[in-house]
Design a protein around this motif. Structure first.
Motif, PDB file in Angstrom:
ATOM      1  N   VAL A   1       0.924  -1.239   0.162  1.00 31.94           N
ATOM      2  CA  VAL A   1      -0.051  -0.023   0.416  1.00 31.94           C
ATOM      3  C   VAL A   1       0.892   0.881   0.125  1.00 31.94           C
ATOM      4  O   VAL A   1       0.710   2.372  -0.796  1.00 31.94           O
ATOM      5  N   GLN A   2       2.810   1.400   0.815  1.00 33.42           N
ATOM      6  CA  GLN A   2       2.683   2.515   0.850  1.00 33.42           C
ATOM      7  C   GLN A   2       4.205   2.679  -0.894  1.00 33.42           C
ATOM      8  O   GLN A   2       3.345   3.706  -0.927  1.00 33.42           O
TER       9      GLN A   2
ATOM     10  N   THR B   1       2.809   1.637  -3.676  1.00 34.72           N
ATOM     11  CA  THR B   1       1.081   1.740  -5.214  1.00 34.72           C
ATOM     12  C   THR B   1       1.417   3.055  -4.344  1.00 34.72           C
ATOM     13  O   THR B   1       1.140   3.406  -5.713  1.00 34.72           O
ATOM     14  N   THR B   2       0.801   3.063  -3.573  1.00 35.56           N
ATOM     15  CA  THR B   2       0.596   4.780  -2.702  1.00 35.56           C
ATOM     16  C   THR B   2       1.284   6.555  -3.469  1.00 35.56           C
ATOM     17  O   THR B   2       1.836   7.083  -3.987  1.00 35.56           O
TER      18      THR B   2
ATOM     19  N   VAL C   1      -5.832   7.485  -5.586  1.00 37.02           N
ATOM     20  CA  VAL C   1      -5.548   6.229  -4.437  1.00 37.02           C
ATOM     21  C   VAL C   1      -6.361   5.274  -4.276  1.00 37.02           C
ATOM     22  O   VAL C   1      -5.514   4.216  -3.799  1.00 37.02           O
TER      23      VAL C   1
ATOM     24  N   GLY D   1      -5.739   2.280  -6.337  1.00 32.49           N
ATOM     25  CA  GLY D   1      -4.106   1.499  -5.943  1.00 32.49           C
ATOM     26  C   GLY D   1      -4.189   0.831  -4.818  1.00 32.49           C
ATOM     27  O   GLY D   1      -3.308  -0.379  -4.244  1.00 32.49           O
ATOM     28  N   ILE D   2      -5.083   1.432  -3.948  1.00 34.07           N
ATOM     29  CA  ILE D   2      -5.421   0.377  -2.696  1.00 34.07           C
ATOM     30  C   ILE D   2      -6.128  -0.800  -2.518  1.00 34.07           C
ATOM     31  O   ILE D   2      -6.038  -2.072  -2.159  1.00 34.07           O
TER      32      ILE D   2
END
Length: 231
Positions: free
Chosen positions: A138-139, A141-142, A160, A163-164
């Protein structure tokens, strides 16, 4: 040494698998290394009891499991440790091992298998690894999305969120995260509309209050069966 390494592992957010021949682990004692690790509720340290110190069962265990894809959340229980002899344990010793969240290696149903598969604090090893995987992905992709320099719009907020969702779907596809249905909520991601964001956050170019939820799939480690045969 194990206690010191466990404290370090918890702070560094890594997984530490230790091995001990401490005979006190097999008893109701409360000052053995397994009890002391449990007292600290460590979620990043797992302890394998093995009676012979120069047989590296924990290393074999890690060597077999670490290459598994973390999003699969592969259970660390029921693993056969090649080249490692099983231990013979009494029922009372096994009960004490379980009570202290200590792992062990025995023959079960004619198969040599690890038992427990959990951290000293009571969380299963695969769950800690899955949490770490979700956090890292998650970090990543963000941050990758931020590198595109998105404007502060609802469309960017949706980027955002998307992506998650992609990360969570990877977990679903691999089997580590429950897809939902039949009374179980599917993975969900929430984010505010730009119009609802505090002007101070918008002025600071900060997007607050993005959250997600998902249920881990876990694994089946025991089964209760009842049956009736009639003539």
């Amino acid at each position: 040494d194990i206690l010191a390494a466990a404290e370090w592992a918890e702070a560094q957010k890594v997984v530490f698998v230790a091995q001990s021949a401490d005979s006190g682990i097999l008893t109701s004692a409360t000052t053995d290394v397994a009890s002391l690790l449990q007292d600290e509720s460590y979620t990043r340290t797992a302890l394998l009891y093995y009676p012979t110190q120069n047989v590296y069962g924990a290393a074999r265990w890690v060597g077999g499991m670490a290459p598994e894809e973390p999003e699969k959340a592969e259970m660390w229980e029921f693993e056969t440790l090649s080249g490692v002899a099983v231990t013979t344990l009494s029922d009372s010793a096994i009960a004490n091992l379980k009570a202290k969240n200590a792992n062990y290696y025995i023959t079960l149903g004619g198969v040599n298998v690890t038992q427990g598969g959990m951290m000293s604090g009571g969380r299963f090893i695969d769950q800690t690894i899955l949490v770490d995987w979700v956090t890292a992905r998650v970090q990543e992709t963000t941050f990758s999305f931020l590198l595109t320099k998105p404007p502060y719009t609802d469309r960017s907020v949706a980027g955002v969120v998307a992506g998650i969702y992609r990360v969570l779907q990877q977990g679903v596809d691999a089997g580590g995260i429950n897809a939902g249905g039949n009374g179980i909520d599917p993975p969900n991601v929430l984010a505010p509309k730009v119009a609802d964001v505090d002007p101070l956050d918008r002025a600071d170019r900060h997007l607050p209050d993005v959250s997600f939820s998902a249920q881990t799939a876990g694994g089946i480690r025991s089964v209760a069966i009842s049956g009736l045969l009639s003539v």
